[in-house]
Design an enzyme around this catalytic site. Structure first.
Site, mmCIF file in Angstrom:
data_model
loop_
_atom_site.group_PDB
_atom_site.id
_atom_site.type_symbol
_atom_site.label_atom_id
_atom_site.label_comp_id
_atom_site.label_asym_id
_atom_site.label_seq_id
_atom_site.Cartn_x
_atom_site.Cartn_y
_atom_site.Cartn_z
ATOM 1 N N ALA A 255 -2.830 -38.994 -4.239
ATOM 2 C CA ALA A 255 -3.907 -39.430 -3.394
ATOM 3 C C ALA A 255 -3.345 -40.619 -2.469
ATOM 4 O O ALA A 255 -4.117 -41.371 -1.645
ATOM 5 C CB ALA A 255 -5.009 -40.033 -4.108
ATOM 6 N N ALA A 256 -2.030 -40.883 -2.384
ATOM 7 C CA ALA A 256 -1.541 -41.525 -1.515
ATOM 8 C C ALA A 256 -1.850 -41.544 -0.083
ATOM 9 O O ALA A 256 -2.167 -42.475 0.648
ATOM 10 C CB ALA A 256 -0.082 -41.452 -1.616
ATOM 11 N N GLY A 257 -1.828 -40.425 0.803
ATOM 12 C CA GLY A 257 -2.432 -39.985 1.835
ATOM 13 C C GLY A 257 -3.856 -40.702 2.032
ATOM 14 O O GLY A 257 -4.174 -41.160 3.181
ATOM 15 N N ASP A 258 -4.687 -40.105 1.428
ATOM 16 C CA ASP A 258 -6.170 -40.626 1.175
ATOM 17 C C ASP A 258 -6.233 -41.843 1.157
ATOM 18 O O ASP A 258 -7.251 -42.655 1.698
ATOM 19 C CB ASP A 258 -6.838 -39.837 -0.005
ATOM 20 C CG ASP A 258 -6.889 -38.258 0.200
ATOM 21 O OD1 ASP A 258 -6.567 -37.813 1.271
ATOM 22 O OD2 ASP A 258 -6.655 -37.669 -0.924
#
Length: 312
Positions: A255-258
């Protein structure tokens, strides 16, 4: 970055999934069986993740999307409600499964994902028109590409007419992408998505600059390419500049990009400074990558600000 008296109003139109997460020592090769170290069911979906990220960063968030009529649906909606996200515009789809993602995470924290769109694929332009007030009453709308392309285009059209800022996370990157989808206020692909959209490998600073220019020339007013440990590259009418990453131990990048996109949207809406917003997003992404899971890994505003303070 201090919080304003009135929270930013963010609308998210996108996917809502249940993530089935397998952790293993290494990714299996074709034909190989690998015994998983653990298994978890974690609420996810790029749209829902970004809604949680924006809410955790201090925004007032409304979500427009679809779930199925299966056992996951209530859990997914309840999970978003627990973050005080407005779920009144999440629609239940009869005779359809909720979106699913099978995620494999290796010991380095890298992931591979196979998604089943389920009810996400039923979110239609008509749904968007019926619930257009969610978009029109917001400052910023966050979009991804885990819902139908025609629905994304409808959201962009409504937002543009209402003078609402549009941020597009072009994931999963399409093999063929209508140029109108790229004509948004900000597009924020990762390096693999940027390569898919431009045909340019991002191996050198010159290639990163060329990819940023290409996306800008296709109609995006601002471009931010996330580059993992290399940081984030911002390109707009001021040219291009690299904003360094924050170094943390990577456990799970799911979920880093989110987290990055949601936090960036909040900071940009509050302060109006995109470069500062990218730094805020970098910190949010670093926190998410340092923890397991999708939504449970997303850091709070206080955590983001503390991390930024620690590197001054």
């Amino acid at each position: 970055m201090s919080k304003l008296t009135s929270p930013a109003k963010i609308a998210v139109v996108g996917s809502i999934n249940m993530d089935l997460v397998l952790r293993c020592s290494q990714f299996p090769k074709p034909g190989e069986t690998v015994v998983a170290l653990s298994f978890d069911e974690v609420p996810g979906g790029k749209g829902a993740n970004q809604a949680v990220a924006a809410a955790r960063a201090g925004a007032s968030v409304a979500m427009l999307g679809r779930v199925g009529d299966d056992a996951f649906a209530n859990r997914l909606i309840r999970g978003l409600s627990n973050y005080e996200i407005d779920c009144e515009n999440i629609l239940v789809t009869p005779d359809c499964e909720s979106g699913l993602a099978m995620i494999t995470v290796d010991q380095a924290g890298q992931n591979s994902i196979i998604a089943v769109e389920g009810a996400n694929g039923r979110l239609s332009p008509e749904d968007v028109r019926k619930h257009r007030q969610v978009i029109e009453s917001s400052q910023t709308v966050l979009l991804q590409l885990e819902i139908p392309t025609k629905t994304v285009l409808e959201v962009i059209q409504i937002a543009r007419a209402a003078n609402v800022r549009v941020i597009l996370d072009p994931a999963p990157a399409p093999h063929r992408c209508p140029q109108k989808i790229l004509q948004v206020d900000l597009i924020c692909p990762n390096e693999h998505e940027a390569e898919e959209l431009t045909g340019i490998s991002l191996d050198s600073p010159e290639q990163i600059l060329a990819a940023g220019q290409a996306l800008y020339q296709q109609g995006a007013r601002h471009v931010v390419i996330t580059l993992g440990s290399r940081g984030s590259f911002l390109f707009d009418d001021q040219g291009g500049r690299l904003i360094p990453a924050l170094v943390t131990d990577s456990v799970d990048t799911t979920a880093a990009g989110d987290a990055f996109a949601g936090a960036l949207a909040v900071s940009w809406a509050e302060q109006g400074n995109l470069e500062q917003a990218v730094r805020f997003g970098n910190a949010a992404g670093a926190i998410a990558a340092s923890k397991k899971g999708a939504q449970p890994s997303i850091g709070s505003r206080q955590g983001i600000e503390c991390l930024l303070e620690s590197i001054k």
